[in-house]
Design a protein around this motif. Structure first.
Motif, PDB file in Angstrom:
ATOM      1  N   LYS A   1     -29.409   4.969 -24.756  1.00 30.92           N
ATOM      2  CA  LYS A   1     -28.617   3.505 -24.343  1.00 30.92           C
ATOM      3  C   LYS A   1     -27.069   3.811 -24.643  1.00 30.92           C
ATOM      4  CE  LYS A   1     -32.447   0.486 -25.827  1.00 30.92           C
ATOM      5  NZ  LYS A   1     -32.911  -0.704 -26.632  1.00 30.92           N
ATOM      6  N   TYR A   2     -26.743   4.746 -25.222  1.00 29.05           N
ATOM      7  CA  TYR A   2     -25.273   4.974 -25.303  1.00 29.05           C
ATOM      8  C   TYR A   2     -24.762   5.572 -23.881  1.00 29.05           C
ATOM      9  CZ  TYR A   2     -24.575   3.583 -30.033  1.00 29.05           C
ATOM     10  OH  TYR A   2     -24.578   3.027 -31.371  1.00 29.05           O
ATOM     11  N   SER A   3     -23.499   5.167 -23.667  1.00 27.96           N
ATOM     12  CA  SER A   3     -22.736   5.735 -22.516  1.00 27.96           C
ATOM     13  C   SER A   3     -21.915   6.989 -23.206  1.00 27.96           C
ATOM     14  CB  SER A   3     -21.706   5.028 -22.060  1.00 27.96           C
ATOM     15  OG  SER A   3     -21.099   5.481 -21.021  1.00 27.96           O
ATOM     16  N   VAL A   4     -22.161   8.313 -22.316  1.00 35.31           N
ATOM     17  CA  VAL A   4     -21.700   9.481 -22.851  1.00 35.31           C
ATOM     18  C   VAL A   4     -20.133   9.630 -22.030  1.00 35.31           C
ATOM     19  CG1 VAL A   4     -23.653  10.655 -23.798  1.00 35.31           C
ATOM     20  CG2 VAL A   4     -22.752  10.707 -21.260  1.00 35.31           C
ATOM     21  N   ASN A   5     -19.729   8.523 -21.078  1.00 33.76           N
ATOM     22  CA  ASN A   5     -18.557   8.718 -20.536  1.00 33.76           C
ATOM     23  C   ASN A   5     -17.402   8.032 -21.199  1.00 33.76           C
ATOM     24  OD1 ASN A   5     -19.640  10.134 -18.270  1.00 33.76           O
ATOM     25  ND2 ASN A   5     -20.625   8.138 -17.702  1.00 33.76           N
ATOM     26  N   ALA A   6     -17.570   7.418 -22.239  1.00 35.21           N
ATOM     27  CA  ALA A   6     -16.510   6.859 -23.097  1.00 35.21           C
ATOM     28  C   ALA A   6     -15.526   7.824 -23.433  1.00 35.21           C
ATOM     29  CB  ALA A   6     -17.163   6.215 -24.408  1.00 35.21           C
ATOM     30  N   ARG A   7     -14.142   7.510 -23.567  1.00 33.88           N
ATOM     31  CA  ARG A   7     -12.939   8.428 -23.771  1.00 33.88           C
ATOM     32  C   ARG A   7     -13.036   8.535 -25.241  1.00 33.88           C
ATOM     33  NH1 ARG A   7     -13.884   5.848 -18.889  1.00 33.88           N
ATOM     34  NH2 ARG A   7     -12.257   6.396 -17.411  1.00 33.88           N
ATOM     35  N   VAL A   8     -12.949   9.701 -25.722  1.00 34.88           N
ATOM     36  CA  VAL A   8     -12.735   9.722 -27.255  1.00 34.88           C
ATOM     37  C   VAL A   8     -11.059  10.110 -27.563  1.00 34.88           C
ATOM     38  CG1 VAL A   8     -13.107  11.165 -29.361  1.00 34.88           C
ATOM     39  CG2 VAL A   8     -14.832  11.050 -27.211  1.00 34.88           C
ATOM     40  N   ILE A   9     -10.792   8.982 -28.301  1.00 36.83           N
ATOM     41  CA  ILE A   9      -9.243   8.970 -28.726  1.00 36.83           C
ATOM     42  C   ILE A   9      -9.138   9.127 -30.394  1.00 36.83           C
ATOM     43  CG2 ILE A   9      -7.277   7.707 -28.535  1.00 36.83           C
ATOM     44  CD1 ILE A   9      -8.642   6.282 -26.093  1.00 36.83           C
ATOM     45  N   ALA A  10      -8.217  10.014 -30.628  1.00 40.01           N
ATOM     46  CA  ALA A  10      -7.827  10.201 -32.148  1.00 40.01           C
ATOM     47  C   ALA A  10      -6.651   8.769 -32.357  1.00 40.01           C
ATOM     48  CB  ALA A  10      -7.394  11.230 -32.713  1.00 40.01           C
ATOM     49  N   VAL A  11      -6.723   8.186 -33.535  1.00 37.55           N
ATOM     50  CA  VAL A  11      -5.778   7.184 -33.685  1.00 37.55           C
ATOM     51  C   VAL A  11      -4.884   7.612 -34.965  1.00 37.55           C
ATOM     52  CG1 VAL A  11      -5.448   4.885 -34.718  1.00 37.55           C
ATOM     53  CG2 VAL A  11      -7.191   5.458 -32.918  1.00 37.55           C
ATOM     54  N   ASP A  12      -3.473   7.660 -34.728  1.00 38.00           N
ATOM     55  CA  ASP A  12      -2.675   7.901 -35.843  1.00 38.00           C
ATOM     56  C   ASP A  12      -2.319   6.667 -36.567  1.00 38.00           C
ATOM     57  OD1 ASP A  12      -0.886   8.904 -37.739  1.00 38.00           O
ATOM     58  OD2 ASP A  12       0.628   9.501 -36.032  1.00 38.00           O
ATOM     59  N   GLY A  13      -3.093   6.339 -37.810  1.00 39.47           N
ATOM     60  CA  GLY A  13      -2.979   5.112 -38.030  1.00 39.47           C
ATOM     61  C   GLY A  13      -4.158   4.413 -38.365  1.00 39.47           C
ATOM     62  N   PRO A  14      -4.235   3.017 -38.772  1.00 39.09           N
ATOM     63  CA  PRO A  14      -5.598   2.318 -39.074  1.00 39.09           C
ATOM     64  C   PRO A  14      -5.991   1.972 -37.794  1.00 39.09           C
ATOM     65  CG  PRO A  14      -4.015   1.539 -40.534  1.00 39.09           C
ATOM     66  CD  PRO A  14      -3.233   2.446 -39.540  1.00 39.09           C
ATOM     67  N   VAL A  15      -7.419   2.185 -37.552  1.00 42.92           N
ATOM     68  CA  VAL A  15      -8.004   1.928 -36.360  1.00 42.92           C
ATOM     69  C   VAL A  15      -8.031   0.490 -36.194  1.00 42.92           C
ATOM     70  CG1 VAL A  15     -10.329   1.972 -35.014  1.00 42.92           C
ATOM     71  CG2 VAL A  15      -9.497   4.063 -36.285  1.00 42.92           C
ATOM     72  N   SER A  16      -8.210  -0.333 -37.426  1.00 41.31           N
ATOM     73  CA  SER A  16      -8.269  -1.731 -37.158  1.00 41.31           C
ATOM     74  C   SER A  16      -6.982  -2.328 -36.652  1.00 41.31           C
ATOM     75  CB  SER A  16      -8.199  -2.508 -38.631  1.00 41.31           C
ATOM     76  OG  SER A  16      -6.958  -2.167 -39.478  1.00 41.31           O
ATOM     77  N   GLU A  17      -5.555  -1.665 -36.729  1.00 45.50           N
ATOM     78  CA  GLU A  17      -4.629  -2.286 -35.868  1.00 45.50           C
ATOM     79  C   GLU A  17      -4.688  -2.134 -34.554  1.00 45.50           C
ATOM     80  OE1 GLU A  17      -1.382  -0.003 -37.450  1.00 45.50           O
ATOM     81  OE2 GLU A  17      -1.064  -0.754 -39.212  1.00 45.50           O
ATOM     82  N   ILE A  18      -5.424  -1.315 -33.912  1.00 45.75           N
ATOM     83  CA  ILE A  18      -5.693  -1.326 -32.314  1.00 45.75           C
ATOM     84  C   ILE A  18      -6.740  -2.090 -32.155  1.00 45.75           C
ATOM     85  CG2 ILE A  18      -6.349   0.186 -30.503  1.00 45.75           C
ATOM     86  CD1 ILE A  18      -4.891   2.459 -31.712  1.00 45.75           C
ATOM     87  N   ILE A  19      -7.840  -2.256 -32.982  1.00 44.54           N
ATOM     88  CA  ILE A  19      -9.024  -2.998 -32.466  1.00 44.54           C
ATOM     89  C   ILE A  19      -8.448  -4.751 -32.534  1.00 44.54           C
ATOM     90  CG2 ILE A  19     -11.082  -3.820 -33.550  1.00 44.54           C
ATOM     91  CD1 ILE A  19     -11.535  -1.473 -32.228  1.00 44.54           C
ATOM     92  N   ASN A  20      -7.788  -4.839 -33.327  1.00 47.90           N
ATOM     93  CA  ASN A  20      -7.383  -6.357 -33.723  1.00 47.90           C
ATOM     94  C   ASN A  20      -5.975  -6.666 -32.783  1.00 47.90           C
ATOM     95  OD1 ASN A  20      -9.450  -7.187 -35.427  1.00 47.90           O
ATOM     96  ND2 ASN A  20      -8.408  -6.098 -36.827  1.00 47.90           N
ATOM     97  N   PHE A  21      -5.685  -5.652 -31.859  1.00 42.47           N
ATOM     98  CA  PHE A  21      -4.197  -5.675 -31.059  1.00 42.47           C
ATOM     99  C   PHE A  21      -4.503  -6.706 -29.893  1.00 42.47           C
ATOM    100  CE2 PHE A  21      -1.382  -3.757 -27.886  1.00 42.47           C
ATOM    101  CZ  PHE A  21      -0.155  -4.668 -28.629  1.00 42.47           C
ATOM    102  N   TYR A  22      -3.658  -7.685 -29.601  1.00 42.67           N
ATOM    103  CA  TYR A  22      -3.829  -8.480 -28.543  1.00 42.67           C
ATOM    104  C   TYR A  22      -2.556  -8.498 -27.682  1.00 42.67           C
ATOM    105  CZ  TYR A  22      -7.727 -10.374 -30.997  1.00 42.67           C
ATOM    106  OH  TYR A  22      -9.052 -10.725 -31.567  1.00 42.67           O
ATOM    107  N   PRO A  23      -2.394  -7.329 -26.654  1.00 47.59           N
ATOM    108  CA  PRO A  23      -1.156  -7.478 -25.971  1.00 47.59           C
ATOM    109  C   PRO A  23      -1.296  -8.683 -24.940  1.00 47.59           C
ATOM    110  CG  PRO A  23      -2.731  -5.888 -25.243  1.00 47.59           C
ATOM    111  CD  PRO A  23      -3.268  -6.479 -26.462  1.00 47.59           C
TER     112      PRO A  23
END
Length: 369
Positions: A118-140
């Motif tokens: 059921k998972y998609s293997v086409n997802a882009r894998v990205i390394a995050v320099d810093g807390p992942v939560s800062e990007i997850i909760n980011f609202y541009p």
């Protein structure tokens, strides 16, 4: 045959659908972005970002965080927190905290993504320099939904040849292919989310080093996967005193021809790399008559690029990594020798002799003399 085919089409035309199985999009939680990180106590935390389709909702995304041991356990936790049916097959982005990547064997945490269809293997894998939560909760406010923005950000950066584009499927290949080591895009969040370059991992997937944007372009050239790109070098002897560096020259490269020859001599692999690139000048901060001294300038640019390539490869050998895939060339042309060292190719490549030649040709100097 045609009679039976026509009969089958008529049957399908008049068969009614199962209306009871219909699910509205408002009733779904489409997980477009997943994340994993370590908290201050070194506990795994998983994140999910999903678009909101409810007209009454003020936020266009909803985010969830769950402290669990595995990614599959986190999905059960997300199901207990969301109002819609969680769909995992639409994941576009997989964020992985740098602290996670600094631990060997972290790749096992993605087992469910490859084991569960059921998972998609086409997802882009990205390394995050810093807390992942800062990007997850980011609202541009000036960008589309964050998962879509992140997808376009990585795709555009890859088209500009300033970072790699590694999907879950490609990461799986790189982890299990003995002749290459993984490389993924790295980002960080300041005022906005920006691509900082390419994270290079070792054979076990552990974080080794970060390549900046220009080094990422050089990597793509060696991988023979670079598209149209821009490069800059400093020409020695052209610098003047003052705050403004006048020795810089920038050029556009539309196509590159990279050839790698492989040999095995005296218990060492030898790689001869020949790079030819036509260049178009786009910026020159020092006075120079290109028409009269074009050959000299071409040679100076080639020497500076050669130095940058050599420094990059030396860094790979120092860390025991091979994101270029020299091991694939060794396996193809010197299989018997490669077979003996394939289980520890990083160490073998660190001892290899790598020779470079870079030849540039100025094909365009712009409309201004």
């Amino acid at each position: 045959m045609k009679r039976w085919l026509s009969l089958g089409l008529l049957v399908l035309l008049f068969v009614s659908g199962c209306s009871s199985d219909k699910i509205n999009v408002e009733e779904l939680t489409l997980g477009l972005m997943l994340g994993m990180d370590l908290d201050q106590d070194n506990h795994m935390v998983y994140y999910l970002s999903s678009p909101v389709f409810n007209k009454e909702a003020k936020k266009k995304n909803e985010e969830f965080g769950r402290k669990t041991e595995t990614l599959r356990q986190s999905m059960t936790g997300f199901d207990a927190m969301t109002t819609g049916l969680t769909i995992r097959g639409k994941v576009q982005v997989m964020l992985i905290g740098k602290r996670v990547l600094q631990h060997p064997d972290w790749f096992r945490l993605l087992d469910v993504a490859y084991r569960d269809a059921k998972y998609s293997v086409n997802a882009r894998v990205i390394a995050v320099d810093g807390p992942v939560s800062e990007i997850i909760n980011f609202y541009p406010l000036d960008k589309p939904r964050l998962p879509l923005h992140m997808t376009r950000l990585i795709d555009t950066a890859n088209r500009r040849s300033i970072t790699v584009k590694t999907t879950l499927q490609e990461l799986h290949r790189q982890m299990y292919e003995k002749g290459v080591t993984p490389s993924i895009t790295e980002v960080k969040k300041s005022k906005a989310v920006e691509v900082t370059g390419t994270a290079v991992l070792n054979e076990r997937g552990k974080y080794a080093e970060l390549l900046n944007l220009q080094e990422s372009t050089l990597l793509l050239i060696l991988q023979e996967s670079a598209k149209e790109m821009n490069l800059s070098v400093q020409i020695p002897g052209e610098d003047k005193q003052g705050p403004i560096r006048r020795s810089a020259i920038t050029f556009r490269v539309k196509s590159v021809k990279t050839k790698i020859k492989t040999k095995y001599v005296q218990d060492r692999f030898q790689f001869d790399i020949d790079i030819k690139m036509p260049i178009a000048l786009s910026e020159k901060l020092f006075p120079y008559d290109v028409r009269k001294g074009g050959d000299k300038l071409q040679k100076a640019i080639g020497e500076q690029l050669k130095r940058q390539f050599e420094q990059l490869i030396h860094s790979f050998q120092k860390h025991g990594t091979d994101p270029v895939g020299f091991g694939l060339h060794a396996r193809a042309y010197e299989y018997q020798a490669y077979k003996k060292v394939q289980e520890h190719w990083g160490e073998a490549f660190a001892k290899a002799d790598v020779k470079l030649s870079v030849k540039t040709e100025i094909t365009d100097m712009g409309p201004v003399k």
